[in-house]
Design an enzyme around this catalytic site. Structure first.
Site, short mmCIF file in Angstrom:
data_model
loop_
_atom_site.label_atom_id
_atom_site.label_comp_id
_atom_site.label_asym_id
_atom_site.label_seq_id
_atom_site.Cartn_x
_atom_site.Cartn_y
_atom_site.Cartn_z
N THR A 1 106.04 -6.82 39.33
CA THR A 1 107.33 -6.63 39.99
C THR A 1 108.24 -5.87 39.03
OG1 THR A 1 109.25 -7.73 41.00
CG2 THR A 1 108.14 -8.91 39.24
N GLY A 2 109.27 -5.27 39.60
CA GLY A 2 110.17 -4.46 38.78
C GLY A 2 110.17 -3.03 39.29
N HIS A 3 110.57 -2.11 38.45
CA HIS A 3 110.61 -0.71 38.87
C HIS A 3 109.18 -0.20 39.08
CE1 HIS A 3 114.78 -1.04 37.54
NE2 HIS A 3 115.00 -0.06 38.40
N THR B 1 107.66 -6.55 49.68
CA THR B 1 108.97 -6.10 49.22
C THR B 1 109.58 -5.10 50.20
OG1 THR B 1 110.12 -5.06 47.34
CG2 THR B 1 107.98 -4.17 47.90
N SER C 1 115.68 -8.42 48.90
CA SER C 1 114.72 -7.42 48.42
C SER C 1 113.35 -7.57 49.08
CB SER C 1 114.57 -7.56 46.90
OG SER C 1 114.27 -8.92 46.58
N ARG D 1 109.82 6.85 50.08
CA ARG D 1 109.35 6.35 48.78
C ARG D 1 108.52 5.07 48.98
NH1 ARG D 1 109.82 1.32 45.73
NH2 ARG D 1 109.70 1.84 43.54
N VAL D 2 107.36 5.03 48.34
CA VAL D 2 106.55 3.82 48.31
C VAL D 2 106.33 3.48 46.84
CG1 VAL D 2 104.25 2.88 48.79
CG2 VAL D 2 105.43 4.25 50.52
N THR E 1 110.18 -7.98 44.05
CA THR E 1 109.10 -8.26 44.99
C THR E 1 108.75 -9.74 44.93
OG1 THR E 1 108.19 -6.07 44.60
CG2 THR E 1 106.65 -7.74 45.42
N1 ASP Z 1 108.12 -3.17 42.50
C1 ASP Z 1 108.92 -3.05 43.68
C2 ASP Z 1 109.07 -1.61 44.04
O1 ASP Z 1 109.18 -0.79 43.13
C3 ASP Z 1 110.27 -3.64 43.55
C4 ASP Z 1 110.36 -4.85 42.65
O2 ASP Z 1 109.42 -5.59 42.50
O3 ASP Z 1 111.38 -5.08 42.05
O4 ASP Z 1 109.12 -1.29 45.19
#
Ligand code: ASP
Length: 303
Positions: free
Chosen positions: A213-215, A180, A48, A190-191, A162
């Site tokens: 971090t995450g969605h 990430t 990732s 997409r950013v 991330t």
């Molecule tokens: N936050 C990051 C993104 O949405 C991915 C992640 O940290 O899981 O690109």
């Protein structure tokens, strides 16, 4: 002041192994977070981040990264293809330009002009994962947009995450970095939150720092890390500031059942906390007295 480095997820240990010796030897928080993030970018096993990151829906690996020591000193890149460490390109944006963020092909031109070497970031493992995903998309007759929605809103423990790093050096200086390849099989272009200040990362030397971090879409919708730092500015403890951000995400984003958002917050006096919407988030810590991978203090929905 004793130095400290905090990094997201289990691969935060890789980051800390690289970043801690810099701090231990009197180096700067900025150097520590850059090298810590770069170490994870260079690891092909981390799917990732950086080299080995899963690609977007078109099969291209695109990277987002941000480095920050203060609102007046930050730099980022988004949708960067073919160059690692993206975090180091972001640092060059901070140090060599008057801008905050460079994106896409022009960011790549900048990286090349700065002496970074273009390389193929798609590993065999990532290519196979993308081919399987593409095969499913074709069998189900989905458009790329439909398939991206399905995969980027699913339980994606293995297809996002991330590397986010916060550090404080012996002189008390704070720095943060994050990097990430974004959500796996995302719609091209997409950013997420990671390269945008106040979303994936915010550092204010007068207050503290936060990384997420995450969605990313959940974090972006509430300016997650800016919110946490502002809450700490008003006197909240790091754990309470994180709880406020998680509550705000819950209230205004209505996360889908498997969607995750997680944060680390570090106050300028060294007090820190971690929290997540759901279980499974981990934070790696290294300090003179601790070397550990810990569950966060807050899990908003323990399940
Ligand atoms: N936050 C990051 C993104 O949405 C991915 C992640 O940290 O899981 O690109």
């Amino acid at each position: 002041m004793s130095a400290l480095i905090l990094s997201t997820w289990h691969f935060g240990r890789i980051a800390n192994v690289t970043g801690w010796p810099i701090l231990e030897n009197g180096g700067s928080a900025l150097d520590a977070v850059e090298r810590a993030c770069a170490a994870v970018e260079e690891d092909p096993e981390v799917t990732s981040v950086g080299y080995g990151g899963f690609p977007d829906a078109s099969g291209e690996v695109t990277l987002d990264a941000l480095i920050m020591v203060a609102p007046s000193r930050c730099g980022a890149v988004a949708c960067l293809r073919g160059f690692i460490p993206a975090i180091s390109v972001a640092r060059r944006v901070m140090e060599k330009t008057s801008h905050v963020l460079l994106v896409g092909p022009k960011a790549e031109e900048f990286a090349a002009a700065e002496g970074f070497t273009r390389r193929d970031l798609l590993t065999d493992r990532a290519r196979r994962a993308w081919e399987e995903w593409k095969g499913r998309q074709n069998r189900q007759g989905q458009t790329a947009a439909e398939a991206s929605v399905a995969s980027t809103t699913a339980d994606s423990r293995s297809n996002h995450d991330t590397i986010g790093v916060l550090a404080q050096d012996a002189a008390g200086n704070l720095a943060g970095g994050c990097s990430t390849s974004g959500l796996a099989f995302k719609l091209p272009g997409r950013v997420g939150d990671s390269p945008i200040i106040g979303h994936g990362l915010y550092v204010d030397p007068d207050v503290g720092a936060a990384v997420g971090t995450g969605h990313g879409e959940l974090i972006m919708r509430v300016c997650g890390t800016f919110l946490i730092v502002e809450e700490m500015r008003q006197g909240k403890l790091p754990k309470d500031a994180i709880r406020t951000a998680l509550q705000r995400i819950a209230d205004v984003c209505h996360p889908l059942p498997k969607q995750q958002a997680a944060f680390i917050a570090l106050r300028k006096d060294g007090l820190w906390a971690a929290g997540a919407l759901r279980p499974a988030f981990q934070v790696a810590i290294r300090s003179p007295t601790e070397d550990d991978l810990l569950a966060p203090q807050i899990v908003f929905w323990p399940e």
